[in-house]
Write an enzyme that holds these catalytic residues in place. Structure first.
Site, PDB file in Angstrom:
ATOM      1  N   ASP A 113       0.846  -1.191   0.000  1.00  0.00           N
ATOM      2  CA  ASP A 113       0.000   0.000   0.000  1.00  0.00           C
ATOM      3  C   ASP A 113       0.883   1.243   0.000  1.00  0.00           C
ATOM      4  O   ASP A 113       1.825   1.350   0.795  1.00  0.00           O
ATOM      5  CB  ASP A 113      -0.909  -0.005   1.236  1.00  0.00           C
ATOM      6  CG  ASP A 113      -2.038   1.004   1.107  1.00  0.00           C
ATOM      7  OD1 ASP A 113      -2.407   1.356  -0.027  1.00  0.00           O
ATOM      8  OD2 ASP A 113      -2.559   1.441   2.141  1.00  0.00           O
ATOM      9  N   HIS A 120      -3.703  14.180   0.828  1.00  0.00           N
ATOM     10  CA  HIS A 120      -3.920  13.322   2.002  1.00  0.00           C
ATOM     11  C   HIS A 120      -2.729  13.383   2.950  1.00  0.00           C
ATOM     12  O   HIS A 120      -2.897  13.571   4.162  1.00  0.00           O
ATOM     13  CB  HIS A 120      -4.153  11.876   1.549  1.00  0.00           C
ATOM     14  CG  HIS A 120      -4.201  10.891   2.666  1.00  0.00           C
ATOM     15  ND1 HIS A 120      -5.195  10.881   3.621  1.00  0.00           N
ATOM     16  CD2 HIS A 120      -3.360   9.867   2.993  1.00  0.00           C
ATOM     17  CE1 HIS A 120      -4.979   9.900   4.484  1.00  0.00           C
ATOM     18  NE2 HIS A 120      -3.861   9.266   4.130  1.00  0.00           N
ATOM     19  N   GLU A 187     -10.439   3.946   4.087  1.00  0.00           N
ATOM     20  CA  GLU A 187      -9.567   4.700   3.192  1.00  0.00           C
ATOM     21  C   GLU A 187      -9.954   4.353   1.758  1.00  0.00           C
ATOM     22  O   GLU A 187      -9.885   3.191   1.349  1.00  0.00           O
ATOM     23  CB  GLU A 187      -8.086   4.390   3.442  1.00  0.00           C
ATOM     24  CG  GLU A 187      -7.586   4.942   4.770  1.00  0.00           C
ATOM     25  CD  GLU A 187      -6.068   4.899   4.897  1.00  0.00           C
ATOM     26  OE1 GLU A 187      -5.409   4.245   4.055  1.00  0.00           O
ATOM     27  OE2 GLU A 187      -5.552   5.506   5.852  1.00  0.00           O
ATOM     28  N   GLU A 189      -9.344   3.947  -1.888  1.00  0.00           N
ATOM     29  CA  GLU A 189      -8.123   3.726  -2.656  1.00  0.00           C
ATOM     30  C   GLU A 189      -8.433   3.005  -3.970  1.00  0.00           C
ATOM     31  O   GLU A 189      -9.536   2.514  -4.182  1.00  0.00           O
ATOM     32  CB  GLU A 189      -7.111   2.909  -1.849  1.00  0.00           C
ATOM     33  CG  GLU A 189      -6.781   3.527  -0.503  1.00  0.00           C
ATOM     34  CD  GLU A 189      -5.540   2.914   0.143  1.00  0.00           C
ATOM     35  OE1 GLU A 189      -4.756   2.254  -0.572  1.00  0.00           O
ATOM     36  OE2 GLU A 189      -5.379   3.091   1.370  1.00  0.00           O
ATOM     37  N   ASP A 221      -8.829   0.325   2.362  1.00  0.00           N
ATOM     38  CA  ASP A 221      -7.789  -0.059   3.319  1.00  0.00           C
ATOM     39  C   ASP A 221      -8.264   0.368   4.714  1.00  0.00           C
ATOM     40  O   ASP A 221      -7.907   1.432   5.208  1.00  0.00           O
ATOM     41  CB  ASP A 221      -6.477   0.633   2.950  1.00  0.00           C
ATOM     42  CG  ASP A 221      -5.344   0.277   3.895  1.00  0.00           C
ATOM     43  OD1 ASP A 221      -5.306  -0.865   4.353  1.00  0.00           O
ATOM     44  OD2 ASP A 221      -4.498   1.157   4.160  1.00  0.00           O
ATOM     45  N   ARG A 225      -7.242   3.834  13.707  1.00  0.00           N
ATOM     46  CA  ARG A 225      -6.330   4.970  13.865  1.00  0.00           C
ATOM     47  C   ARG A 225      -5.667   5.001  15.245  1.00  0.00           C
ATOM     48  O   ARG A 225      -4.512   5.426  15.356  1.00  0.00           O
ATOM     49  CB  ARG A 225      -7.094   6.281  13.640  1.00  0.00           C
ATOM     50  CG  ARG A 225      -7.707   6.429  12.251  1.00  0.00           C
ATOM     51  CD  ARG A 225      -6.669   6.393  11.169  1.00  0.00           C
ATOM     52  NE  ARG A 225      -7.249   6.723   9.865  1.00  0.00           N
ATOM     53  CZ  ARG A 225      -6.594   6.650   8.719  1.00  0.00           C
ATOM     54  NH1 ARG A 225      -5.332   6.243   8.711  1.00  0.00           N
ATOM     55  NH2 ARG A 225      -7.183   6.957   7.586  1.00  0.00           N
ATOM     56  N   GLN A 228      -3.013   2.266  15.125  1.00  0.00           N
ATOM     57  CA  GLN A 228      -1.975   2.729  14.207  1.00  0.00           C
ATOM     58  C   GLN A 228      -1.099   3.809  14.840  1.00  0.00           C
ATOM     59  O   GLN A 228       0.128   3.799  14.719  1.00  0.00           O
ATOM     60  CB  GLN A 228      -2.629   3.259  12.924  1.00  0.00           C
ATOM     61  CG  GLN A 228      -1.648   3.767  11.877  1.00  0.00           C
ATOM     62  CD  GLN A 228      -2.379   4.379  10.683  1.00  0.00           C
ATOM     63  OE1 GLN A 228      -3.608   4.382  10.607  1.00  0.00           O
ATOM     64  NE2 GLN A 228      -1.611   4.895   9.745  1.00  0.00           N
ATOM     65  N   LYS A 241      -3.700  -1.874  10.409  1.00  0.00           N
ATOM     66  CA  LYS A 241      -4.109  -2.014   9.013  1.00  0.00           C
ATOM     67  C   LYS A 241      -4.382  -3.462   8.603  1.00  0.00           C
ATOM     68  O   LYS A 241      -5.139  -3.706   7.665  1.00  0.00           O
ATOM     69  CB  LYS A 241      -2.983  -1.487   8.104  1.00  0.00           C
ATOM     70  CG  LYS A 241      -2.668  -0.007   8.267  1.00  0.00           C
ATOM     71  CD  LYS A 241      -3.618   0.825   7.459  1.00  0.00           C
ATOM     72  CE  LYS A 241      -3.142   2.264   7.354  1.00  0.00           C
ATOM     73  NZ  LYS A 241      -4.009   3.069   6.482  1.00  0.00           N
ATOM     74  N   THR A 245      -8.680  -5.734   4.423  1.00  0.00           N
ATOM     75  CA  THR A 245      -8.616  -4.853   3.254  1.00  0.00           C
ATOM     76  C   THR A 245      -9.663  -5.359   2.278  1.00  0.00           C
ATOM     77  O   THR A 245      -9.632  -6.535   1.890  1.00  0.00           O
ATOM     78  CB  THR A 245      -7.224  -4.898   2.591  1.00  0.00           C
ATOM     79  OG1 THR A 245      -6.235  -4.464   3.531  1.00  0.00           O
ATOM     80  CG2 THR A 245      -7.176  -4.003   1.366  1.00  0.00           C
ATOM     81  N   GLU A 348      -9.492  12.710   7.805  1.00  0.00           N
ATOM     82  CA  GLU A 348      -9.476  14.031   7.172  1.00  0.00           C
ATOM     83  C   GLU A 348     -10.838  14.713   7.260  1.00  0.00           C
ATOM     84  O   GLU A 348     -10.919  15.904   7.584  1.00  0.00           O
ATOM     85  CB  GLU A 348      -9.089  13.900   5.708  1.00  0.00           C
ATOM     86  CG  GLU A 348      -7.667  13.497   5.437  1.00  0.00           C
ATOM     87  CD  GLU A 348      -7.412  13.436   3.943  1.00  0.00           C
ATOM     88  OE1 GLU A 348      -7.304  14.504   3.319  1.00  0.00           O
ATOM     89  OE2 GLU A 348      -7.334  12.315   3.405  1.00  0.00           O
TER      90      GLU A 348
END
Length: 400
Positions: A113, A120, A187, A189, A221, A225, A228, A241, A245, A348
């Site tokens: 990834d 971002h 996420e 992607e 993904d 948080r 992480q 993560k 996925t 975000e």
């Protein structure tokens, strides 16, 4: 435009399906409008020269066959579907999309990834490290990435169980917190699927990108948080993560997206020669993503704004001699644009949880149990048409 119109004869993505009559038998299919063509059965009955590749239970044999086979199969399917006797010849091999069960379209070998959106990366830096520069000093010189867990890649529609893990110690404590994540995120992607392998110790230059990469699909993904944020220093993402996925069930060939090719954003730092794409055909893609949370449209990230192209990502992935394998999957990283409605994750969209989203009576900073996230996209096609990328979705289940 109705969804069926996004999957016309100029698109024709590939997937793997099974039927209620034969649930244990996986078959290769091509999506056309609202139907699935049983590609293996059609190829065998109509005497197609690549029938042996198309009667397998996954895309991997076709992926490994290379660009000449990819183009030949695609041309033959287009010929079948556009012929005057298409309904008569193909009728026995067409099934309604809603009558089949979809599976992962290929066997994932490795999963990488990237972190290719400047918007971002800068926003994450501003949110998480407000006293430091938004971008790390290496960001404009190489596509940053991490190796993920291929065994956690799952097909669209599979549930996502809220993961457990460690978090930062509570205020005044020395022992890390442990339990289900409280800051579960998505996420948005795009994933790229490798077909032709490369030899160990051999780099794949940008101009060879289309000799190795078959196609692309949407990817989510999922990210915890809080887990992480505690674990990623100094080696990067791991348990935050690796729990899941999600991948779309249909892979769109790169050949379907010729009309969507665009130059990437201007470079602000001269790249090293192996990443320099000046003078090469453009490998940016004008993909228009849409993110929905429980049916509410919350973001429209533009893939055309990605700083690093998929060709540059592949060149960087292999520049140290790491070999490609059939079924390798590499993802773009979160797709985000400059606008507030173009952000590709809740981190975000909610400014790290400080500004909740309010949607139809619900309020969210991060994902709650029962929430469903779905990603869709389309791209310009030939003659003003649109090419659809199949949906990837997932619903959050409580921690076990």
């Amino acid at each position: 435009m109705p969804e069926d119109g996004l999957f016309g004869i100029e698109n024709l993505p590939y997937g793997v399906f099974s039927t209620a009559e034969r649930p244990g038998e996986r078959r290769l299919g091509v999506r056309h409008l609202g139907r699935v063509l049983d590609l293996g059965a059609a190829a065998a009955a109509l005497g197609a020269p690549h029938a042996e590749l198309l009667t397998r239970p996954s895309l991997n044999p076709l992926l490994a066959a290379g660009p000449a086979a990819w183009r030949a199969v695609r041309a033959r399917v287009q010929d079948w579907l556009s012929g005057p006797d298409a309904a008569e010849r193909l009728g026995p091999f067409l099934r309604p999309l809603g009558a089949v069960r979809m599976h992962l379209p290929f066997e994932v070998a490795d999963y990488v990834d990237f972190y290719a959106s400047e918007h971002h990366a800068a926003a994450v830096g501003r949110i998480l490290r407000p006293q430091a520069p938004g971008l790390p000093p290496n960001w404009k010189h190489l596509p940053i990435g991490y190796h993920g867990r291929a065994g956690s890649v799952q097909v669209s529609g599979s549930p996502v169980v809220r993961p457990h893990g460690q978090g930062r110690p509570p205020r005044g404590a020395e022992t890390p917190a442990f339990g289900p994540t409280r800051r579960l995120d998505f996420e948005a992607e795009v994933g790229f699927v490798v077909g032709v392998p490369s030899a160990p110790g051999t780099a794949v230059p940008q101009h060879a990108y289309r000799e190795h990469v078959f196609g692309l699909c949407l990817l989510n993904d999922w990210s915890a948080r809080d887990i992480q944020g505690w674990e990623y220093v100094p080696l990067g993402p791991f348990l935050g993560k690796s729990f899941a996925t999600s991948l779309a069930a249909w892979v769109t060939p790169l050949d379907a997206l010729e009309a969507a090719r665009v130059p990437p954003p201007p470079r602000t730092h001269p790249p090293l020669p192996y990443l320099d794409d000046a003078g090469l055909p453009p490998e940016g893609l004008d993909l228009r993503l849409e993110v929905r949370l429980n049916g509410h449209l919350i973001a429209e990230p533009p893939f055309a704004a990605m700083y690093w192209t998929p060709a540059q990502q592949l060149a960087h992935l292999t520049v140290n001699g790491a070999r490609l394998r059939t079924g390798d999957l590499y993802a773009s990283g979160t797709v985000s644009g400059p606008g507030e409605d173009q952000r590709g994750c809740l981190l975000e969209l909610t400014e790290g949880g400080r500004r909740p989203l309010r949607l139809g009576g619900m309020e969210r900073t991060f994902l709650a149990d029962g929430d469903e996230v779905s990603l869709t996209a389309w791209a310009p096609g030939p003659g003003g048409s649109r090419i659809g990328l199949a949906e990837v979705s997932g619903r959050i289940l409580p921690a076990r």
